[in-house]
Write a protein that holds these residues in place. Sequence first.
Motif, mmCIF file in Angstrom:
data_model
loop_
_atom_site.group_PDB
_atom_site.id
_atom_site.type_symbol
_atom_site.label_atom_id
_atom_site.label_comp_id
_atom_site.label_asym_id
_atom_site.label_seq_id
_atom_site.Cartn_x
_atom_site.Cartn_y
_atom_site.Cartn_z
ATOM 1 N N THR A 158 0.998 -1.245 0.048
ATOM 2 C CA THR A 158 0.014 -0.025 -0.006
ATOM 3 C C THR A 158 0.794 1.182 0.036
ATOM 4 O OG1 THR A 158 -0.159 0.284 2.304
ATOM 5 C CG2 THR A 158 -1.619 -1.225 1.348
ATOM 6 N N ILE A 159 0.288 2.379 -0.191
ATOM 7 C CA ILE A 159 1.115 3.577 -0.163
ATOM 8 C C ILE A 159 1.558 4.020 1.167
ATOM 9 C CG2 ILE A 159 -0.915 5.088 0.217
ATOM 10 C CD1 ILE A 159 0.213 7.178 -1.637
ATOM 11 N N TRP A 160 0.984 3.511 2.253
ATOM 12 C CA TRP A 160 0.936 3.935 3.718
ATOM 13 C C TRP A 160 2.428 2.762 3.678
ATOM 14 C CZ3 TRP A 160 -0.722 8.153 4.664
ATOM 15 C CH2 TRP A 160 -1.905 8.434 4.180
ATOM 16 N N GLN A 161 2.658 1.712 3.244
ATOM 17 C CA GLN A 161 3.674 0.815 3.508
ATOM 18 C C GLN A 161 4.957 1.386 2.916
ATOM 19 O OE1 GLN A 161 1.978 -2.688 2.271
ATOM 20 N NE2 GLN A 161 1.394 -3.287 4.588
ATOM 21 N N ALA A 162 4.664 1.936 1.741
ATOM 22 C CA ALA A 162 5.674 2.528 0.845
ATOM 23 C C ALA A 162 6.332 3.744 1.184
ATOM 24 C CB ALA A 162 5.352 2.613 -0.699
ATOM 25 N N ALA A 163 5.306 4.637 2.102
ATOM 26 C CA ALA A 163 5.937 5.724 2.617
ATOM 27 C C ALA A 163 7.089 5.736 3.573
ATOM 28 C CB ALA A 163 4.867 6.727 2.910
ATOM 29 N N ALA A 164 7.717 6.892 3.698
ATOM 30 C CA ALA A 164 8.897 7.169 4.486
ATOM 31 C C ALA A 164 8.309 7.140 5.914
ATOM 32 C CB ALA A 164 9.739 8.092 4.176
ATOM 33 N N PRO A 165 8.982 6.815 7.166
ATOM 34 C CA PRO A 165 8.614 7.165 8.323
ATOM 35 C C PRO A 165 8.178 8.525 8.478
ATOM 36 C CG PRO A 165 10.718 5.777 8.371
ATOM 37 C CD PRO A 165 10.466 6.137 6.897
ATOM 38 N N ALA A 166 7.233 8.672 9.477
ATOM 39 C CA ALA A 166 6.668 10.161 9.802
ATOM 40 C C ALA A 166 7.695 10.916 10.236
ATOM 41 C CB ALA A 166 5.800 9.965 10.769
ATOM 42 N N GLN A 167 8.814 10.344 11.159
ATOM 43 C CA GLN A 167 9.938 11.383 11.337
ATOM 44 C C GLN A 167 10.738 11.834 10.297
ATOM 45 O OE1 GLN A 167 9.503 8.253 12.408
ATOM 46 N NE2 GLN A 167 9.303 7.983 14.639
ATOM 47 N N SER A 168 11.003 11.050 9.223
ATOM 48 C CA SER A 168 11.773 11.420 7.908
ATOM 49 C C SER A 168 11.110 12.750 7.279
ATOM 50 C CB SER A 168 12.068 10.419 7.152
ATOM 51 O OG SER A 168 12.806 9.342 7.777
ATOM 52 N N GLN A 169 9.800 12.252 7.298
ATOM 53 C CA GLN A 169 8.836 13.412 6.534
ATOM 54 C C GLN A 169 8.847 14.690 7.371
ATOM 55 O OE1 GLN A 169 5.078 11.582 6.191
ATOM 56 N NE2 GLN A 169 5.944 10.361 4.442
ATOM 57 N N VAL A 170 8.942 14.643 8.684
ATOM 58 C CA VAL A 170 8.847 15.922 9.498
ATOM 59 C C VAL A 170 10.172 16.574 9.407
ATOM 60 C CG1 VAL A 170 8.554 16.737 11.758
ATOM 61 C CG2 VAL A 170 7.161 15.269 11.218
ATOM 62 N N PHE A 171 11.230 15.775 9.358
ATOM 63 C CA PHE A 171 12.624 16.201 9.098
ATOM 64 C C PHE A 171 12.785 17.127 7.835
ATOM 65 C CE2 PHE A 171 16.952 15.855 7.444
ATOM 66 C CZ PHE A 171 17.759 16.522 8.598
ATOM 67 N N MET A 172 12.149 16.520 6.613
ATOM 68 C CA MET A 172 12.163 17.076 5.462
ATOM 69 C C MET A 172 11.210 18.414 5.374
ATOM 70 S SD MET A 172 14.389 15.514 3.544
ATOM 71 C CE MET A 172 13.905 16.188 2.160
ATOM 72 N N LEU A 173 10.267 18.217 5.975
ATOM 73 C CA LEU A 173 8.968 19.402 5.942
ATOM 74 C C LEU A 173 10.075 20.634 6.643
ATOM 75 C CD1 LEU A 173 6.401 20.638 5.449
ATOM 76 C CD2 LEU A 173 5.487 19.774 7.693
ATOM 77 N N VAL A 174 10.820 20.599 7.902
ATOM 78 C CA VAL A 174 11.435 21.582 8.488
ATOM 79 C C VAL A 174 12.482 22.048 7.709
ATOM 80 C CG1 VAL A 174 12.810 21.826 10.683
ATOM 81 C CG2 VAL A 174 10.595 20.600 11.063
ATOM 82 N N GLY A 175 13.104 21.193 7.188
ATOM 83 C CA GLY A 175 14.258 21.535 6.184
ATOM 84 C C GLY A 175 13.855 22.274 5.058
ATOM 85 N N ALA A 176 12.676 22.038 4.353
ATOM 86 C CA ALA A 176 12.258 22.712 3.204
ATOM 87 C C ALA A 176 11.384 24.030 3.759
ATOM 88 C CB ALA A 176 11.131 21.930 2.642
#
Length: 52
Positions: free
Chosen positions: A6-24
């Motif tokens: 599923t898309i949820w299984q293929a997605a990066a962990p939430a911590q990685s997404q938050v890190f990228m959001l803060v960086g962006a």
Amino acid sequence: MPQSLTIWQAAAPAQSQVFMLVGAAVIIPTILAYTGWAYWVFRGKVAAEGYH
């Protein structure tokens, strides 16, 4: 991609997404501000014939 994944299984962990959001959120405004400043500094420096 396998059908059982599923898309949820293929997605990066939430911590990685938050890190990228803060960086962006930090980098993108910095780039836009620098680009705006560069355009402001060099406004009107090029004559009608262009760069060449």
